[in-house]
Design a protein around this motif. Structure first.
Motif, PDB file in Angstrom:
ATOM      1  N   ILE A  84       0.818  -1.412   0.014  1.00 23.79           N
ATOM      2  CA  ILE A  84      -0.113  -0.130   0.150  1.00 23.79           C
ATOM      3  C   ILE A  84       0.750   1.423   0.039  1.00 23.79           C
ATOM      4  O   ILE A  84       0.148   2.418  -0.206  1.00 23.79           O
ATOM      5  CB  ILE A  84      -0.851  -0.003   1.285  1.00 23.79           C
ATOM      6  N   ILE A  85       1.989   1.182   0.181  1.00 22.96           N
ATOM      7  CA  ILE A  85       3.009   2.439   0.290  1.00 22.96           C
ATOM      8  C   ILE A  85       3.004   3.294  -0.940  1.00 22.96           C
ATOM      9  O   ILE A  85       3.191   4.540  -0.943  1.00 22.96           O
ATOM     10  CB  ILE A  85       4.462   2.134   0.730  1.00 22.96           C
ATOM     11  N   ASP A  86       2.777   2.816  -1.979  1.00 25.61           N
ATOM     12  CA  ASP A  86       2.927   3.551  -3.342  1.00 25.61           C
ATOM     13  C   ASP A  86       1.445   4.067  -3.761  1.00 25.61           C
ATOM     14  O   ASP A  86       1.252   4.293  -5.007  1.00 25.61           O
ATOM     15  CB  ASP A  86       3.549   2.635  -4.367  1.00 25.61           C
ATOM     16  N   ASN A  87       0.526   4.018  -2.679  1.00 26.86           N
ATOM     17  CA  ASN A  87      -0.900   4.432  -3.156  1.00 26.86           C
ATOM     18  C   ASN A  87      -1.636   3.843  -4.043  1.00 26.86           C
ATOM     19  O   ASN A  87      -1.864   4.642  -5.248  1.00 26.86           O
ATOM     20  CB  ASN A  87      -0.748   6.229  -3.156  1.00 26.86           C
ATOM     21  N   PRO A  88      -1.826   2.338  -4.097  1.00 27.05           N
ATOM     22  CA  PRO A  88      -2.470   1.929  -5.223  1.00 27.05           C
ATOM     23  C   PRO A  88      -3.732   2.151  -5.297  1.00 27.05           C
ATOM     24  O   PRO A  88      -4.469   2.586  -4.189  1.00 27.05           O
ATOM     25  CB  PRO A  88      -2.137   0.467  -5.023  1.00 27.05           C
ATOM     26  N   LYS A  89      -4.425   1.960  -6.406  1.00 28.76           N
ATOM     27  CA  LYS A  89      -5.709   2.111  -6.577  1.00 28.76           C
ATOM     28  C   LYS A  89      -6.356   0.687  -6.482  1.00 28.76           C
ATOM     29  O   LYS A  89      -7.751   0.663  -6.009  1.00 28.76           O
ATOM     30  CB  LYS A  89      -6.199   2.559  -8.105  1.00 28.76           C
ATOM     31  N   LEU A  90      -5.792  -0.529  -6.189  1.00 30.59           N
ATOM     32  CA  LEU A  90      -6.211  -1.912  -6.114  1.00 30.59           C
ATOM     33  C   LEU A  90      -4.940  -2.695  -5.358  1.00 30.59           C
ATOM     34  O   LEU A  90      -4.131  -2.336  -5.678  1.00 30.59           O
ATOM     35  CB  LEU A  90      -6.682  -2.281  -7.272  1.00 30.59           C
ATOM     36  N   ILE A  91      -5.473  -3.559  -4.434  1.00 31.45           N
ATOM     37  CA  ILE A  91      -4.677  -4.361  -3.779  1.00 31.45           C
ATOM     38  C   ILE A  91      -5.162  -5.663  -4.057  1.00 31.45           C
ATOM     39  O   ILE A  91      -6.362  -5.846  -3.792  1.00 31.45           O
ATOM     40  CB  ILE A  91      -4.070  -4.044  -2.324  1.00 31.45           C
ATOM     41  N   ILE A  92      -4.129  -6.500  -4.370  1.00 33.49           N
ATOM     42  CA  ILE A  92      -4.496  -8.012  -4.696  1.00 33.49           C
ATOM     43  C   ILE A  92      -3.826  -8.766  -3.417  1.00 33.49           C
ATOM     44  O   ILE A  92      -2.583  -8.677  -3.261  1.00 33.49           O
ATOM     45  CB  ILE A  92      -4.057  -8.589  -5.903  1.00 33.49           C
ATOM     46  N   LEU A  93      -4.640  -9.920  -2.620  1.00 29.68           N
ATOM     47  CA  LEU A  93      -4.149 -10.448  -1.749  1.00 29.68           C
ATOM     48  C   LEU A  93      -4.507 -11.778  -1.977  1.00 29.68           C
ATOM     49  O   LEU A  93      -5.461 -12.385  -2.181  1.00 29.68           O
ATOM     50  CB  LEU A  93      -4.918 -10.200  -0.411  1.00 29.68           C
ATOM     51  N   ASP A  94      -3.437 -12.816  -1.731  1.00 30.82           N
ATOM     52  CA  ASP A  94      -3.431 -14.169  -2.324  1.00 30.82           C
ATOM     53  C   ASP A  94      -3.349 -15.040  -0.836  1.00 30.82           C
ATOM     54  O   ASP A  94      -2.114 -14.959  -0.603  1.00 30.82           O
ATOM     55  CB  ASP A  94      -2.225 -14.341  -3.354  1.00 30.82           C
ATOM     56  N   GLU A  95      -4.322 -15.519  -0.571  1.00 31.17           N
ATOM     57  CA  GLU A  95      -4.496 -16.331   0.635  1.00 31.17           C
ATOM     58  C   GLU A  95      -3.885 -15.583   1.800  1.00 31.17           C
ATOM     59  O   GLU A  95      -2.718 -16.021   2.346  1.00 31.17           O
ATOM     60  CB  GLU A  95      -3.799 -17.738   0.445  1.00 31.17           C
ATOM     61  N   PRO A  96      -4.184 -14.475   2.205  1.00 29.18           N
ATOM     62  CA  PRO A  96      -3.359 -13.736   3.180  1.00 29.18           C
ATOM     63  C   PRO A  96      -3.549 -14.390   4.735  1.00 29.18           C
ATOM     64  O   PRO A  96      -2.664 -13.735   5.714  1.00 29.18           O
ATOM     65  CB  PRO A  96      -4.180 -12.400   3.338  1.00 29.18           C
ATOM     66  N   SER A  97      -4.539 -15.205   5.113  1.00 34.73           N
ATOM     67  CA  SER A  97      -4.567 -15.748   6.297  1.00 34.73           C
ATOM     68  C   SER A  97      -3.917 -16.939   6.495  1.00 34.73           C
ATOM     69  O   SER A  97      -3.870 -17.540   7.495  1.00 34.73           O
ATOM     70  CB  SER A  97      -6.078 -16.114   6.416  1.00 34.73           C
ATOM     71  N   SER A  98      -3.069 -17.377   5.711  1.00 32.88           N
ATOM     72  CA  SER A  98      -2.338 -18.823   5.643  1.00 32.88           C
ATOM     73  C   SER A  98      -1.331 -18.392   6.500  1.00 32.88           C
ATOM     74  O   SER A  98      -0.697 -17.385   6.659  1.00 32.88           O
ATOM     75  CB  SER A  98      -1.916 -19.193   4.252  1.00 32.88           C
ATOM     76  N   TYR A  99      -1.046 -19.422   7.285  1.00 27.72           N
ATOM     77  CA  TYR A  99       0.128 -19.438   8.372  1.00 27.72           C
ATOM     78  C   TYR A  99       0.139 -18.426   9.498  1.00 27.72           C
ATOM     79  O   TYR A  99       0.986 -17.930  10.211  1.00 27.72           O
ATOM     80  CB  TYR A  99       1.487 -19.357   7.611  1.00 27.72           C
ATOM     81  N   VAL A 100      -1.184 -17.844   9.864  1.00 26.63           N
ATOM     82  CA  VAL A 100      -1.343 -16.822  10.868  1.00 26.63           C
ATOM     83  C   VAL A 100      -2.508 -17.312  11.697  1.00 26.63           C
ATOM     84  O   VAL A 100      -3.297 -18.226  11.166  1.00 26.63           O
ATOM     85  CB  VAL A 100      -1.599 -15.485  10.435  1.00 26.63           C
ATOM     86  N   ASP A 101      -2.389 -17.162  13.135  1.00 24.22           N
ATOM     87  CA  ASP A 101      -3.363 -17.370  14.097  1.00 24.22           C
ATOM     88  C   ASP A 101      -4.601 -16.625  13.699  1.00 24.22           C
ATOM     89  O   ASP A 101      -4.832 -15.844  13.259  1.00 24.22           O
ATOM     90  CB  ASP A 101      -2.927 -17.485  15.435  1.00 24.22           C
TER      91      ASP A 101
END
Length: 261
Positions: free
Chosen positions: A153-170
């Motif tokens: 998000i640091i470059d001020n995107p218009k869209l972010i894409i997240l691929d399986e962000p909850s993997s390996y976290v509680d």
């Protein structure tokens, strides 16, 4: 609401499987929160890579828009699966977040004081400012996810894409992470890919199931009948459990030769 991207009649494949995706059409709008679900091998990751320009389609088009006008591309942030990150690589949290910047008009990446101040601002927003000097190898899975989100998000995107962000976290971190995404979605469109159908449905505004083709549903209040039709040979049910529902997969036959896209 303005359109950000439009996919029309997309077919994508590889030498071993020429039609991983076939006849896919989809539109994503400003401040959309689109959840993408589907069985392993259905083409979810292939769709993401095509949107990001990493794979060229054999048929079809992807058109990007800025304030209603067609443009060659838009600024997209990407958060990969955490298991793709080499935690042994000698790089600090601040350096990872900085790497998400594209220095405008500069041939080499020489970051300015303003760039580093922006890193602090983003880290503060994500609650990871005390970690900026730490090497990524010392981070927990949840902390690393926030760092990667900062990079996205640091470059001020218009869209972010997240691929399986909850993997390996509680689950506690996962709940807080999705609350954070809800805040970001007030300004940024999000495409979230996950195998966890229940969690996706609790968060997103619209849903698409990718299983070679694409089934789109406006809104996240979907029925088991829609899921059965969308998943085809991989039926699912949804059970509520606490603040985040969970997925239950029914008994079904899986092709031993199928591979994750």
């Amino acid at each position: 609401m303005n359109k950000l991207l439009e996919i029309q009649n997309l077919t994508v494949g590889y030498d071993a499987k020429p039609e991983v995706l076939k006849g896919v059409s989809l539109s994503v709008y400003e401040r959309d929160f689109l959840g993408i679900i589907g069985p392993n091998g259905g083409g979810k990751t292939t769709l993401l890579k095509t949107i990001l320009g990493l794979i060229k389609p054999s048929v079809g088009t992807i058109t990007f828009f800025d304030e209603g006008r067609s443009v060659p591309d838009i600024n997209i942030g990407y958060l990969p699966q955490i298991n793709q990150i080499d935690k042994k690589f000698p790089i600090s949290v601040s350096q990872v977040i900085l790497s998400g910047l594209t220095p405008s008009g500069r041939l080499f990446k020489r970051y300015t004081l303003a760039d580093r101040e922006q890193v602090k601002r983003v880290a503060g927003q994500l609650g990871i400012e005390p970690l900026l000097d730490k090497p990524i190898g010392e981070l927990s899975g949840g902390q690393l996810q926030r760092v990667l989100l900062g990079r996205a998000i640091i470059d001020n995107p218009k869209l972010i894409i997240l691929d399986e962000p909850s993997s390996y976290v509680d689950k506690l971190f996962e709940t807080n992470f999705y609350k954070l995404l809800g805040e970001l979605n007030k300004e940024i469109a999000i495409i979230l890919v996950s195998h966890d159908v229940g969690t996706v449905l609790s968060m997103v505004k619209n849903i698409a199931c990718v299983n070679e083709g694409l089934h789109y549903h406006s809104g996240a209040d979907i029925s088991n009948e829609w899921l059965l039709a969308a998943y085809d040979s991989c039926p699912v049910e949804i059970l509520g459990h606490g603040s985040l529902p969970h997925r239950v997969v029914l008994d079904h036959t899986v092709d031993a030769n199928s591979k994750k896209a």
